[in-house]
Design a protein around this motif. Sequence first.
Motif, PDB file in Angstrom:
ATOM      1  N   GLY A   1     -20.864 -17.784   2.469  1.00 60.44           N
ATOM      2  CA  GLY A   1     -22.008 -18.287   3.218  1.00 60.44           C
ATOM      3  C   GLY A   1     -23.314 -17.624   2.837  1.00 60.44           C
ATOM      4  O   GLY A   1     -24.394 -18.197   3.063  1.00 60.44           O
TER       5      GLY A   1
ATOM      6  N   THR B   1     -24.809 -20.048   0.261  1.00 57.44           N
ATOM      7  CA  THR B   1     -24.901 -21.480   0.533  1.00 57.44           C
ATOM      8  C   THR B   1     -26.068 -21.779   1.465  1.00 57.44           C
ATOM      9  O   THR B   1     -26.492 -20.929   2.256  1.00 57.44           O
ATOM     10  N   ALA B   2     -26.564 -23.001   1.385  1.00 58.27           N
ATOM     11  CA  ALA B   2     -27.695 -23.403   2.220  1.00 58.27           C
ATOM     12  C   ALA B   2     -27.314 -23.464   3.693  1.00 58.27           C
ATOM     13  O   ALA B   2     -28.137 -23.187   4.575  1.00 58.27           O
ATOM     14  N   SER B   3     -26.057 -23.805   3.981  1.00 54.76           N
ATOM     15  CA  SER B   3     -25.611 -23.952   5.366  1.00 54.76           C
ATOM     16  C   SER B   3     -25.166 -22.643   5.991  1.00 54.76           C
ATOM     17  O   SER B   3     -25.036 -22.549   7.215  1.00 54.76           O
ATOM     18  N   GLY B   4     -24.903 -21.634   5.170  1.00 54.31           N
ATOM     19  CA  GLY B   4     -24.359 -20.380   5.676  1.00 54.31           C
ATOM     20  C   GLY B   4     -22.854 -20.400   5.831  1.00 54.31           C
ATOM     21  O   GLY B   4     -22.256 -19.411   6.277  1.00 54.31           O
ATOM     22  N   ASN B   5     -22.202 -21.513   5.455  1.00 56.24           N
ATOM     23  CA  ASN B   5     -20.748 -21.626   5.525  1.00 56.24           C
ATOM     24  C   ASN B   5     -20.132 -21.436   4.140  1.00 56.24           C
ATOM     25  O   ASN B   5     -20.732 -21.832   3.139  1.00 56.24           O
TER      26      ASN B   5
ATOM     27  N   LYS C   1     -28.583 -20.409  -2.277  1.00 56.14           N
ATOM     28  CA  LYS C   1     -28.855 -21.508  -1.353  1.00 56.14           C
ATOM     29  C   LYS C   1     -28.209 -22.809  -1.838  1.00 56.14           C
ATOM     30  O   LYS C   1     -28.808 -23.888  -1.817  1.00 56.14           O
TER      31      LYS C   1
ATOM     32  N   THR D   1     -26.079 -26.077  -1.975  1.00 54.79           N
ATOM     33  CA  THR D   1     -25.661 -27.107  -1.037  1.00 54.79           C
ATOM     34  C   THR D   1     -24.225 -27.530  -1.336  1.00 54.79           C
ATOM     35  O   THR D   1     -23.655 -27.182  -2.379  1.00 54.79           O
ATOM     36  N   PHE D   2     -23.662 -28.298  -0.426  1.00 52.83           N
ATOM     37  CA  PHE D   2     -22.330 -28.853  -0.653  1.00 52.83           C
ATOM     38  C   PHE D   2     -22.320 -29.666  -1.946  1.00 52.83           C
ATOM     39  O   PHE D   2     -21.391 -29.554  -2.760  1.00 52.83           O
TER      40      PHE D   2
ATOM     41  N   GLU E   1     -15.981 -27.505   3.048  1.00 57.43           N
ATOM     42  CA  GLU E   1     -16.889 -26.564   3.703  1.00 57.43           C
ATOM     43  C   GLU E   1     -16.265 -26.140   5.023  1.00 57.43           C
ATOM     44  O   GLU E   1     -15.907 -26.984   5.855  1.00 57.43           O
TER      45      GLU E   1
ATOM     46  N   GLY F   1     -16.590 -24.425   8.580  1.00 59.28           N
ATOM     47  CA  GLY F   1     -17.451 -23.947   9.648  1.00 59.28           C
ATOM     48  C   GLY F   1     -16.692 -23.035  10.593  1.00 59.28           C
ATOM     49  O   GLY F   1     -15.486 -22.808  10.426  1.00 59.28           O
TER      50      GLY F   1
ATOM     51  N   ARG G   1     -16.763 -30.519   6.458  1.00 58.30           N
ATOM     52  CA  ARG G   1     -16.921 -31.569   5.457  1.00 58.30           C
ATOM     53  C   ARG G   1     -15.829 -31.410   4.408  1.00 58.30           C
ATOM     54  O   ARG G   1     -15.598 -30.317   3.896  1.00 58.30           O
TER      55      ARG G   1
END
Length: 588
Positions: A73, A76-80, A329, A331-332, A534, A536, A542
């Motif tokens: 995380g 990654t952009a989402s932190g996951n 950062k 993304t998926f 991904e 969470g 996802r």
Amino acid sequence: LLASSEKKKESNTATATLKKPLKTPAPNKLVANSANFKKIAADMRQEQETIIANLKKINAYVKMGSYAWVVSGDKTASGNPIIYSGPQMDHAFKFSVPSIVAEGSIQAGGLNVSGMVIPGMPAIVIGRTAHHAWSMQVGHAHTLDYFLEDPAAMKLHRVEIIKVAGQADVQLPVFRTKHGPVINADPVISWSYAHWGHEFEIVGTYLDMARAQSMDQFGSALRKVSLSQHYCYADRDGNIAYWMSGYDPVRAAGTDPRFPQKGDGTADWPTPVTYKPLATGRNAARGFYSGWNSRASSTYSNAPNNPSYYFGPFHRAHVIEDYLASHDKLTFADIRDLALNIATTDSIRSEFLGSAHNTYGDGGNPWKYVENDFTAAVQAAPTDARNAALALMAGWDGHFVAGGKANWAFGKDRADAWILMNQWISEVLKMTFNDELGDDESRVVLFNVLLHGLPGYETSITNYYDWFTNKNDLDGPQTASEIIVAALDNTLAALGAQPWGIDKRGQITYSHEILGALHSLPTSSRSTYAHCVEMGPQGPVRIESMFPLGESGTITYDATGMPIVDPNFFSMNPVYDGFAHREFPLEN
């Protein structure tokens, strides 16, 4: 047949079941330095090539590969954490129809797991649960040894009876020594592998992997995986991890598993047999783990008895490492689409333009490793043609497909720069090594040896032999720079005028056992299945996956005997052919 896990009692009485006497080696001991091992190696290589050719004829040869990466995380952009798995299992660069893998799920008995399945194996092999997701690639743990044996140590273990339609039964005698099955008769060579008798335990292990509720539990399950695989892992607690499985036995002092061992007992595995700890890492500070059948660590030595697969300075996995190390950062989509990025890179190949070579290669960008030395050599002896070649290479994006990212999936042309690079490096290897080694050595192995000898390449290895001296032509090039320049001139003369790569990308063919070729798609070093997950805090947020055609729908015949293919048979093509992936349903 030589690797049966069924431990039957050794007995010479099985000879009585044979219809003709067995031909066994004479019971004399192998005298030191008496065997022509060069000839033996050549004979064994030829036998292996014959076996592979026969398997290809019946569409039964499976080439294993696989790439995977997991990103924490922090990057990654989402932190996951996000994981990608791309197992490569194909039949001699042709895809079978239907595929040798499928996708499914198990929701019963306390399990909720989905992912890749292999028909005939009651388990999810690569998958995801509400707690974690994992990948798998072929590993290189030292799980076996070869032993040079006294023929007197060889005993008949059993006779396999193979039924052949329309012909007489084939009787195959299987011999063993105390170390394992005999795979060569003169001299007698046996094969000892640590997972003998443990093969089917993998089914229960997959169950434990799916049931795990912590990183520790997942790692404990992998300690029971006897064969060697690389695993990447991500979970809903934000962890990422890596392991390489495989029963790597603790060996007698002074033995090296990269070489055959003495069969006189001095190299036997100490009893009781124990195994080395698994290579592993957790929550790497750099924020990712990745691999493409690469080594588990910088200190892990080459795989045993496989000189063609060599861990030198160049390895195709660098294209994954380079991308993930230089990007944050993510993304998926970034992590998912890295698969198409690396699949359109390719290592040096001896041929690529003929129809027999309409296949993908091994991935990677060799030019990165020689660019400085090759450029310096040309700049020291410039001509218009040589300078134009350097300009072409300077504008190259590192992919074998021409036209940039928009053409990676479906473009038909090979990049002229890739063709120049491939031919130029190949010519340098030929001019450097053929006078000493001939042309039978692995090109990637020779490329790594070349790197150790180039003046501008930093290496911890000291070369005590000057490979660049041309023993066959004392008037020819005698230094690395002279060879590089002469090789470029030879390459440009052989290639002629541009363009060189129009319609030269090649095709991957889907072949059905009865109906033959049913579909094709542009060549790339792609996986047979893929999932991107991904994770969470509550589980997967996802999931996207893809697999080849043929897993849905049926093929029947009409009254005239013509095949009728259900439209659903090809329903995955728009997803798989273009690396599009598709959403997989999320389950609570």
